[in-house]
Design an enzyme around this catalytic site. Structure first.
Site, mmCIF file in Angstrom:
data_model
loop_
_atom_site.group_PDB
_atom_site.id
_atom_site.type_symbol
_atom_site.label_atom_id
_atom_site.label_comp_id
_atom_site.label_asym_id
_atom_site.label_seq_id
_atom_site.Cartn_x
_atom_site.Cartn_y
_atom_site.Cartn_z
ATOM 1 N N GLU A 55 47.073 58.283 -0.503
ATOM 2 C CA GLU A 55 48.155 59.066 0.102
ATOM 3 C C GLU A 55 47.615 60.192 0.976
ATOM 4 O O GLU A 55 46.687 60.911 0.583
ATOM 5 C CB GLU A 55 49.029 59.657 -1.005
ATOM 6 C CG GLU A 55 50.491 59.663 -0.683
ATOM 7 C CD GLU A 55 51.057 58.248 -0.603
ATOM 8 O OE1 GLU A 55 51.318 57.784 0.535
ATOM 9 O OE2 GLU A 55 51.253 57.619 -1.649
ATOM 10 N N HIS A 56 48.191 60.340 2.161
ATOM 11 C CA HIS A 56 47.800 61.342 3.152
ATOM 12 C C HIS A 56 46.348 61.148 3.604
ATOM 13 O O HIS A 56 45.680 62.091 4.015
ATOM 14 C CB HIS A 56 48.017 62.761 2.605
ATOM 15 C CG HIS A 56 49.460 63.134 2.502
ATOM 16 N ND1 HIS A 56 50.186 63.620 3.566
ATOM 17 C CD2 HIS A 56 50.322 63.061 1.460
ATOM 18 C CE1 HIS A 56 51.432 63.850 3.183
ATOM 19 N NE2 HIS A 56 51.548 63.510 1.914
ATOM 20 N N ARG A 116 58.288 49.481 1.824
ATOM 21 C CA ARG A 116 56.921 49.461 1.315
ATOM 22 C C ARG A 116 56.743 50.556 0.273
ATOM 23 O O ARG A 116 57.507 51.518 0.204
ATOM 24 C CB ARG A 116 55.903 49.638 2.440
ATOM 25 C CG ARG A 116 55.953 51.011 3.141
ATOM 26 C CD ARG A 116 55.016 52.007 2.536
ATOM 27 N NE ARG A 116 55.124 53.335 3.159
ATOM 28 C CZ ARG A 116 54.994 54.470 2.498
ATOM 29 N NH1 ARG A 116 54.811 54.468 1.198
ATOM 30 N NH2 ARG A 116 55.095 55.631 3.120
ATOM 31 N N ASP A 148 52.607 52.478 7.351
ATOM 32 C CA ASP A 148 53.919 51.831 7.252
ATOM 33 C C ASP A 148 54.029 50.661 8.217
ATOM 34 O O ASP A 148 54.527 49.587 7.870
ATOM 35 C CB ASP A 148 55.030 52.839 7.549
ATOM 36 C CG ASP A 148 55.197 53.861 6.437
ATOM 37 O OD1 ASP A 148 54.456 53.777 5.443
ATOM 38 O OD2 ASP A 148 56.058 54.742 6.577
#
Length: 448
Positions: free
Chosen positions: A40-41, A34, A190
């Site tokens: 992000e984060h 992926r 994920d």
């Protein structure tokens, strides 16, 4: 670079299984890699993420079923060895409820999923009678979420009880495995995208409610270019857990004035600024990234829906700046790749992707600009760092699933093809692995 097609990679896994176990596999599954377009984060802060599955897959082949009790479950072993030059050797462990993390660390991704699987099997049995899993794991690459995803795919293929695991259980068990065995305090991105992705769609995930929305990436003239910096990162190291702790500290500081706040998902930049003096400068900047990243992600989703691709790209580039300056998870190599990509006409946006401290960048680019982009960033990166960066073009792909080996064999027979039939495509360097989490065993191969 030239790598095997999926048919060749799957056949290689079958051949490896045959060599290791002396029989042909009768079950196969796959899971994709992926990349995160933006967000992000934010996942471990109850925020929003916007990932897509790559058309690079890990294949798992095996024979038998976990529904068959091994004659001696306590003696049923799972073994693995890394094929990388730096990680040679065999790892053996008993696939029962006593399974625990250990060395080498890369094997813990697989151990963790096996442990969750065994736990689920035991829960299903009347009276809680324990039965081991067993099998072998050979040639698993170290510290790789590809391995983790392969293990998720194997669960999807071999089922829990008499029924395939629903995606929600795959996600839960995979998330638990990363926390307990890999010691990465990650979110759920994920696992969700590996289980639920669809071809041609980017997945918007609300990490609080666990609801997902598929958004088309519909322009035929746009592609995504992923560039591997070749800088290795270890998300189980100290920096990643430190970021998690810093976000928690920000929430605790905010709750003194805003008791309704449960996570940084609930906070506006105005609220954060109102408590700035009570927070350390470091904690303030960490929180500012998460809050602004949530807003950027939602803005990028809205822009993609209205096909304003320039706005999507701008949000991606701003995301990188925030990750570099406020969250401090970038590195000089990633910054350089982003900077060089943005100099090329036709690149709409570029950013680091993943946990940071190395890894890859992702760029939204027009098809006609891809060739020039690849040449320029590879040349510049080689001149600056003496390293050959890897690139590959991708579009949103499907999540994990099961391969009908019998049907594949019949189709190959009709085509008159031998082993390894299928075209060769240019997508990056190949790596083949073997793995097993069933009584007889599984072989895993991945396109990379």
């Amino acid at each position: 670079m030239v790598v095997p097609s999926e048919d060749i990679t799957l056949q290689h896994a079958i051949d490896l299984f045959r060599e290791a176990y002396g029989s042909d596999p009768d079950i196969a599954a796959y899971a994709p890699g992926r990349v995160n377009l933006i967000g992000e984060h934010t996942d471990y802060n109850d925020g929003f993420v916007f990932p897509l599955a790559l058309d690079l897959r890990t294949f798992v082949v095996g024979r038998g079923s976990l529904l068959v009790k091994p004659p001696n479950p306590k003696a049923a072993l799972t073994e693995s060895s890394a094929i990388s030059e730096s990680e040679q050797g065999i790892v053996s462990f008993v696939a029962d409820k006593g399974l625990a993390p250990g060395e080498p660390k890369w094997a813990n991704y697989v151990k963790g999923v096996v442990a969750e699987y065994v736990k689920g099997m035991c829960r299903q049995r009347e009276g809680g009678e324990e039965e081991g899993g067993g099998g072998r794991l050979i040639d698993v690459p170290r510290a790789s979420t590809w391995v983790f995803e392969a293990a998720v795919a194997s669960k999807r293929a071999f089922g829990l009880g008499a029924v395939l695991l629903p995606p929600s259980l795959e996600v839960r068990d995979g998330h638990s495995a990363e926390h307990k065995f890999a010691h990465v305090p990650c979110g759920i991105m994920d696992q969700f995208v590996s289980a639920l992705a669809k071809t041609g769609k980017v997945l918007l995930l609300d990490c609080r409610s666990h609801t997902e929305t598929l958004v088309p990436l519909a322009d035929p003239d746009l592609v995504i270019l992923v560039t591997n910096s070749k800088v290795k990162h270890n998300l189980g190291g100290s920096e990643y857990p430190h970021r998690v702790a810093q976000c928690k500290a920000a929430v605790e500081g905010l709750q003194k004035k805003y008791p309704e706040v449960q996570s940084l998902r609930d906070v506006t930049l105005e609220q954060l600024d109102s408590v700035k003096t009570s927070l350390s400068e470091l904690v303030y900047r960490r929180a500012r990234h998460v809050i602004s990243e949530n807003a950027r992600t939602q803005a990028a989703v809205a822009a993609l829906r209205r096909r304003d691709y320039a706005a999507v790209g701008q949000a991606m580039t701003k995301s990188h700046a925030s990750l570099r300056d406020d969250y401090e998870v970038s590195c000089s190599e990633l910054d350089f790749l982003v900077s060089e990509a943005l100099k090329v006409p036709g690149v709409l946006g570029s950013r680091m992707t993943g946990g940071g401290f190395g890894g890859c960048t992702v760029s939204l680019v027009t098809k006609q600009a891809v060739g020039m982009l690849e040449v320029k960033i590879k040349s510049a990166y080689r001149a600056r760092f003496g390293v050959e960066a890897e690139t590959f073009v991708t579009l949103p792909s499907a999540g994990c699933g099961v391969v009908n080996l019998k049907k594949k064999e019949e189709e190959k027979g009709r085509r008159g093809g031998g082993r390894g039939a299928g075209p060769v495509v240019s997508l990056g360097r190949g790596l083949v692995v073997l793995a097993a989490v069933v009584a007889v065993g599984i072989a895993v191969a991945r396109r990379r």
